[in-house]
Each structure stands twice: as C-alpha cells, then as structure tokens.
Design a protein around this motif. Structure first.
Motif, short mmCIF file in Angstrom:
data_model
loop_
_atom_site.label_atom_id
_atom_site.label_comp_id
_atom_site.label_asym_id
_atom_site.label_seq_id
_atom_site.Cartn_x
_atom_site.Cartn_y
_atom_site.Cartn_z
N THR A 22 -2.03 -5.38 -4.18
CA THR A 22 -0.79 -6.15 -4.05
C THR A 22 -0.49 -6.92 -5.32
O THR A 22 -1.24 -7.82 -5.70
N TRP A 23 0.61 -6.56 -5.97
CA TRP A 23 1.14 -7.27 -7.14
C TRP A 23 2.53 -6.69 -7.39
O TRP A 23 2.88 -5.63 -6.89
N ALA A 24 3.33 -7.41 -8.14
CA ALA A 24 4.67 -6.94 -8.53
C ALA A 24 5.50 -6.48 -7.34
O ALA A 24 6.23 -5.49 -7.42
N CYS A 25 5.40 -7.20 -6.22
CA CYS A 25 6.24 -6.91 -5.06
C CYS A 25 6.16 -5.46 -4.62
O CYS A 25 7.18 -4.81 -4.39
N ARG A 26 4.94 -4.95 -4.49
CA ARG A 26 4.76 -3.55 -4.14
C ARG A 26 4.15 -3.38 -2.75
O ARG A 26 3.98 -2.25 -2.28
N GLY A 27 3.78 -4.48 -2.08
CA GLY A 27 3.08 -4.38 -0.82
C GLY A 27 3.87 -3.66 0.25
O GLY A 27 3.36 -2.75 0.93
N ALA A 28 5.13 -4.04 0.44
CA ALA A 28 5.97 -3.40 1.46
C ALA A 28 6.52 -2.07 0.97
O ALA A 28 6.51 -1.07 1.69
N GLY A 29 7.00 -2.06 -0.27
CA GLY A 29 7.68 -0.87 -0.77
C GLY A 29 6.77 0.32 -0.95
O GLY A 29 7.16 1.47 -0.67
N ILE A 30 5.54 0.11 -1.43
CA ILE A 30 4.61 1.22 -1.64
C ILE A 30 3.57 1.26 -0.53
O ILE A 30 3.35 2.29 0.10
N GLY A 31 2.92 0.11 -0.25
CA GLY A 31 1.96 0.08 0.84
C GLY A 31 2.61 0.38 2.18
O GLY A 31 2.06 1.10 3.02
N GLY A 32 3.81 -0.17 2.39
CA GLY A 32 4.51 0.09 3.64
C GLY A 32 4.90 1.54 3.82
O GLY A 32 4.79 2.10 4.92
N GLU A 33 5.36 2.17 2.73
CA GLU A 33 5.70 3.58 2.80
C GLU A 33 4.46 4.43 3.07
O GLU A 33 4.51 5.42 3.82
N THR A 34 3.33 4.05 2.47
CA THR A 34 2.07 4.75 2.72
C THR A 34 1.71 4.69 4.19
O THR A 34 1.35 5.70 4.81
N ALA A 35 1.80 3.49 4.77
CA ALA A 35 1.49 3.32 6.19
C ALA A 35 2.45 4.11 7.07
O ALA A 35 2.06 4.73 8.07
#
Length: 791
Positions: free
Chosen positions: A548-561
């Motif tokens: 988690t950095w650079a506001c990627r948690g939802a956009g990348i992690g969320g898409e992964t989930a």
C-alpha cells in the motif's frame, strides 16, 4: 559472528549459539534439567549514539566504559555491520545522471547530519542500552555543513558528502519550446517565488522493528512497522545475503505512515545485523526526539514560477524553476528525486495550455533526508499553479472562479496529454468546480465578504483545483530498476465451514484496506461481509505484491480481490452445478446460498458445497473440479497512472493585528472513480485535508546555519489540533477508470493535495485590501504580519 568492539558476555553459555529451537529443550544444564531460556531467547533492545554535528569526520570511538556497563550484550560500529551488510545507493536508472553516496547501516568515517546513528548498543533493556550509549566516547572532526541550497550549487561549494563530486543529486528539464517568445508577447504575466518549509510525518506510532535471526535454520524473521513488507523482504535478503525464501517480514496494522514508513532507515538495517551478531531477537522503537532527526522530512522546495495569459484571460504558458533540498543522500530504494519530478510534471495539470518549461534541481545538504510523503509533490505543484491562477485573475480582472471556468480542461476533452507529458484518461474538473461553487454558496460568500470588510473583518476565500496520481504502473519504479512491485496478489479459499479466507498483498495502516477488500470479496461472492476474513502484511502467508502506497490499495489491490473473487465464484457455481446436476449459468450465489438464477429458489448452501468438496469428494464424478482455492495477480495494463481530480475551497478570517488565522470552513469535491465505501473515502479525504492545513499553517522543521534542527520535539513543532480545524464538507463526482472492472482510483492523498493551496489563496484574498501577499508555507503569524508590513 563476533563484533570486534563487543562481547556477548552471557551468563548462560548456550544463549546465542546456533542451537536448533525444536531441539533446544534437549540441552541439559547439570543433571537432567531443561534449559528453558533456550527455547525462546530473551529479546534484547537497541539504542544508538547519534552525531551531534551536521557534518563531521569520525576520528575515534572508545567503548570500553560502555562495554562494561550492566546488561550490555553488544556494541557495534559501522565497521562491524559492514562485514555483514552490502552498501546501498538511492538512484533509479530512468533518472539519468542521478548520483548518491553509498550508505551502510552505520557510518564508517563520516557523519552527514545531526542525529545520524553512529554506534549501536544492544542490552537487556532499552534503558540500559541508552545509558551505555551515553558512556561511549566519540571524537569528531567537525566539517563545514552544507545548509543553504544556493550556496550548495556554487562551483567551489563544500560537499555534503565526500563520496559525491558535487551537491547536485539530480537535474531535469522539460521544454516544449518557444517559451520566451510567448511570455514576451503575452497580455498578462504573473510571477512569484514560493518557499515550502520542511515537515515530517509525526505518526501516531513511531518507527518500530524487531529482528530475529535464527542461525540454526538460516532464517530471518522481522516484525516491522512498514507499509511494504515485500520490499523489505527483498532488501534484507539481498543486502544481508540471505535467500529470499528464508526472510519473513511481518507488517501488522500500524499506527499511521503517510509514506514515511516506506523507506530504508539506517537503524532498521542495523537492527537486522545486530540480531545476527547477537543470535537473539533485537528490538528498536524510535522515540519522538529520534523520530524528528531520523524519520524522512518532506516538501523542502524553493520554486520560482510565472504564467502567461492572453487578453481574454486564456492561459498560454508556464515557466517553472524548482530547487529542492533532500539531505546528504537520496533515500533507498525509492529515491529522493521522485517528489521534485512530480512537482514539475504536475504543474498546471488541471488547465488547458500547450507551452511549458521547467527546470528541476535536486540538491544535497547536511540535514535529515527527505523523500516521498503523503501526496508526493502534489501540494507544491498545486499551490504554485493555483496561486498563479488567482494572481492572473486579479491582473486580468476576473473573478477567481470565472478564470478557472475559462481555463480548466473540459470534461469531454479526454483522453488528453498535459504539456508535461502526463496522459489523462478521464477527469471531471469543470463538473467538480460547478459542484463546489454550489456547495460553498460561493456568490453569497463573496457578498458577505464585501459587507464584513466594511466593518473591519477580513475574510478570504480560496479555491484550488488538483490532480492526484494513483494506481501507479511499473512506469513508476520498475522502469528504474527498483524491485518494487506494481502488481498485487490475492489467494481466496472457501474454508470447510463455508467461510472465505482472503490473503492479499495490500497492507493496512488505518485507512481501511482490509474493510474494502472484504467488501469487494463478499459482494462478488454473494456472501455476508462477516464471512470474509482478510489477511494482510505477512510475506510468509500472503502472495507477493506492491502493498500500500501511492493510493493503490483500492485501485490495484481491490481489482485483484475482485478478479480473484470472480474466479472463485465460477468454481463454486461449477461445483454446485455438478452436485445439483444443473448448468452453472442457471445458478447464482446470494447470501451464502446457491440459488436458481431466475426464480431465486434456494438450492444448496456454500457451507454444504464446502463440506462435500473437503470431506465427501468420493461422491463427486471423477471429472468434477472441486477447486475452492484460487489465486490471482493484477497489475495496471493501460495508462501509466489512474489520475484522480477534484477541487477544494477554503474560508478563513485573518486578524490583521495579531496575524492569527481562523479557518472557518473547508470544502472538497473529489473524484476518485468508483466509491467502494463512502465513509472511508470521506474520512480519508478529511484526514488528508487536516494534513494539508497543518502544512499551510503549522508544520515546519526549522534549522540553524550549522545544520541543527531547532524545533525537534512536540513542544516546539506544531501539528494541527482538533480545536483548530474547521468543518470539512465533502462531495463526490464519480468518473470510473475504464482500465479495471472495479473502476476505482485512489483517494488517500486527495485531501492533502490541494488543502494548503486553497488556504494560501484564502489568506491572500483576506490580505488583498492591504495590497499584501504571502508566498511562503507555513503561513505563521509572524510571516503574515511581516507581509502586512506591521513588523
């Protein structure tokens, strides 16, 4: 391994030897008694002797007195740890010509800032380690510190570090051409010199690390308060020569980070080596005083900028020179050049113009290192741009909102590319501004302002449009050779009881990552949120990813989930179809039960499917696929970044006699794409606004001419308090990114990106009747009185 300056001096001769822990109880002491303290070696504590000088040569170190003090187990210098740890250098390949002095956990010959750790002491307690550190005698030869950025760039300037030929870490230039001619022919030109003070994170939880080296298994376990466990797994592996699979980094939920806990710190690297030297777990927690002189600082910029407009108020060009000071070296592995690079590339981002020139100079100096911090570079670029827009409006005779309406990129003009080279997929600047104007009651506020001025009450209204970088692709770090992942991974499994376990690489720092991942998984599987357990922050138990950095948690992690959950759903419905002798397309999952898609009739529960798959697979056809565990990895494949946008408004009242500013209200209209959890988004934005207002009015790391931090405690360094913060009203526009099925962008840095810019414009608006202005952040009462000419 033995430290030349230390002795382990243990009361029990077995402690610290290479003893296999499973077999430790078999070791006997005397006649048949277990040596129980071998099973769980007692944790030791580290403390550091720090340099009192900003720049000095280490002449000698005398540890004799400290070594003999109670509880001391080890004293280590830079030479001791250098035998274990390979040096590092904070450069990236795509920043051509960038240089930085090689670093080790502790210095060998030269200290580079006041507060740098010089000698490590390991003892039974932290108090004993600190007492022994005070007894160490170090002789320093003081060298000339490099403090002023202009003096640092002179050809004959003293060097901030002996290992670099000059004090320019990195330089960059952008130029679309013809800038001087455009400015020469422009109807209106506004220009200003801006100063942005250093500040630091002051997280609720300071940096903390516990390293445990098990020599019998050749395994390192590190419990680390970090955002990025996988990054540190790689670094500890490579720099200490341990196979990556033998390094485990556990990053529990941590009390704030704001980017500060992304970087390699000398003490953290040292603690790993100290554990290897001692053969015992070693813990270090930075106290507040240590945090001020070792946590990264940020925002140390001096920007000279100008803007050209035609007679109709159309922006034609910008010309920017940014000088940023980063400390004596570039941080590793993300470098200290990224912020300045983003400053010059985000200038003018919300506006439609074609001509741009920028010069960036990243300069070494003998102060604490600076690096990425919440909204990297955004507040500087936004404040410079938006202040120039307000100045241009005054010069050309426009209301500040009207000039923005004329120049903001139209919402139907996307995709487009900025003159700095950034590619924008789809943003909503004009829709956001219209929403803000209504939300604020802008016209009524202006009327009220004019009336109050007649009574000596000076209020100001500030507007600031912004663009925020989120969902970074490999074009951010991977392209430069850094082993920092742009992808995330998730492993989803249905448990035998019918619940779902999600192991995912994004991490939790209090922003609600685990909550939104659980929501996404539950929504896609058609089960209750309470049935999903999300596991994060452990390299041994979660798949590799960027975290988690650079506001990627939802956009990348969320898409992964989301994609993993869809795979798992397909598997569940396929298995259910086999059990029910139906077609998968005729079934659906709702509330944890497989139902008939059309009628909604319940057919079989997820728990029953799991029971059959795990315990009665003999009842299934031989060709049945009972795969209730899936893995999925996702990395951005389209645009290099998913930019978000928005606009903020700030309303203040200035007391012209004292210089004090009361923040009356703050508004934000924010577009982060698809909103997953509205409450979390709003509170992330509010927290960011508070941080931005803290920079605008309170926070600054102040140094004297000798490179000494003069306000390195919470008694002197001001942070925003609840009583000083206004109501923060938030509204949203949703422009989902088409790069992902989820459509989410980031929201964590949006509040910080423009809050200080809106505040700067509001204060200047309040001072306008006096013909005064300020271009320095933070806007302290003294600086405001000086701008008003009263002191």
């Amino acid at each position: 391994m033995n430290a030349p300056l230390g002795t382990l001096d243990r009361p029990n001769s077995y402690i610290g030897r290479s003893v296999s822990r499973p077999n430790a109880k078999r070791l006997l002491a005397g006649r048949g008694r277990y040596v129980t303290d071998l099973v769980l070696p007692r944790m030791l504590h580290a403390a550091f002797l720090r340099s009192p000088y900003a720049h000095a040569r280490i002449v000698s170190i005398d540890v004799a007195e400290a070594r003999a003090m109670p509880g001391v187990r080890l004293i280590a210098t830079g030479a001791d740890l250098a035998k274990l740890c390979k040096p590092w250098s904070g450069t990236l390949d795509h920043f051509k010509g960038m240089k930085s002095a090689p670093q080790l956990p502790l210095p060998l010959e030269e200290v580079l800032w006041a507060g740098q750790a010089v000698v490590a002491v390991v003892a039974d307690t932290r108090a004993q380690a600190e007492d022994a550190a005070e007894a160490i005698a170090v002789e320093f030869e003081e060298l000339a510190p490099v403090v002023d950025v202009d003096a640092a760039r002179e050809p004959d300037a003293d060097r901030a570090a002996v290992a670099v030929p000059d004090n320019l870490c990195f330089g960059s230039r952008l130029d679309t051409g013809g800038i001087d001619e455009i400015f020469a022919g422009a109807a209106h030109v506004v220009e200003e010199e801006f100063h942005f003070g250093r500040h630091t994170a002051v997280t609720l939880e300071p940096r903390a690390i516990l390293a445990d080296w098990d020599a019998s298994e050749g395994k390192l376990t590190v419990h680390h308060a970090t955002q990025t466990p996988y990054q540190f797994q790689d670094l500890y592996s490579r720099h200490y020569g341990i196979p990556e699979a033998s390094v485990r980094v556990v990053a529990p939920d941590i009390g704030g980070s704001f980017g500060m806990k992304l970087h390699v710190y000398h003490e953290d690297m040292a603690v790993v080596g100290l554990s290897m030297l001692c053969g015992r777990p070693v813990k270090f927690v930075a106290d507040r005083i240590e945090s001020f002189v070792s946590d990264i600082h940020a925002r140390d910029h001096r920007v000279r900028a100008r803007m050209a407009l035609d007679a109709e108020g159309t922006i034609l060009a910008m010309d920017v020179d940014d000088v940023t000071a980063i400390g004596p070296f570039s941080t590793y592995p993300r470098t200290s050049a990224v912020e300045g690079n983003q400053v010059i590339r985000l200038m003018g981002a919300p506006y439609r113009f074609d001509s741009y020139r920028a010069e960036l100079s990243v300069v070494f100096q003998n102060k604490v290192q600076t690096s990425q911090y919440r909204a990297v570079g955004h507040p500087i670029a936004c404040a410079v741009t938006e202040r120039l827009v307000d100045m241009a409006a005054a010069r050309a005779g426009f209301d500040p909102v009207s000039l923005r309406e004329r120049n903001l990129i139209p919402d139907d003009a996307y995709p487009c590319t900025s003159p700095t080279g950034y590619q924008f997929e789809a943003l909503s600047h004009r829709k956001s501004l219209a929403r803000l104007k209504t939300l604020m009651g802008y016209d009524a506020l202006r009327a009220e302002q004019a009336a109050l001025r007649q009574h000596g009450i000076h209020r100001g209204i500030g507007i600031a449009s912004f663009v925020e970088i989120s969902n970074p692709s490999p074009a951010f770090y991977g392209i430069g050779g850094a082993r920092i992942s742009a992808q995330d991974g998730a492993v989803l499994a249905v448990t035998p009881s019918g619940e779902v376990r999600c192991q995912i690489s994004v991490t939790e720092q209090g922003q609600g990552t685990e909550t939104i991942i659980g929501q996404i998984v539950a929504d896609q599987l058609g089960i209750a949120r309470e049935q999903v357990r999300v596991i994060t922050g452990d390299t041994e138990n979660t798949p590799h990813g960027g975290a988690t950095w650079a506001c990627r948690g939802a956009g990348i992690g969320g898409e992964t989930a989301l994609q993993a959950a869809r795979k798992l759903r397909d598997n569940v419905l396929s298995l259910a179809a086999t059990i029910l002798q139906a077609r998968p397309g005729d079934l659906d999952m709702r509330d944890g039960v497989v139902v008939d898609r059309l009628s909604g009739m319940e057919r079989i529960s997820l728990a029953e499917i799991a029971r059959i798959a795990y315990f009665r697979s003999d009842t299934l056809p031989k060709d049945a696929s009972a795969q209730l565990t899936v893995a999925h990895h996702h990395a951005p494949q389209g645009y290099p970044f998913a930019f978000t946008n928005g606009v903020q408004g700030c309303h203040v009242e200035l007391d012209v006699e004292t210089g004090f500013v009361k923040i009356l209200k703050h508004w934000v209209v924010e577009d982060c794409g698809r909103i997953i959890n509205p409450l979390l988004v709003d509170e992330q934005v509010r927290g960011g606004v508070v941080q931005g207002l803290g920079a605008a009015f309170f926070e600054e790391c102040r140094y004297d001419e000798n490179g000494q931090l003069t306000n390195g405690s919470l008694a002197d360094y001001l942070v925003p308090m609840a009583c000083e913060m206004p109501d923060i009203v938030i509204a949203h526009i949703e422009t989902p990114t088409a790069d992902t099925a989820l459509g989410a962008k980031g929201c964590g840095e949006a509040g910080t990106a423009a809050a200080s810019a809106a505040a700067l414009n509001a204060v200047n608006d309040a001072m306008a009747p006096f013909g005064a202005s300020i271009a320095q952040i933070p806007m302290t009462p003294t600086r405001l009185l000086r701008a008003l000419g009263t002191i």
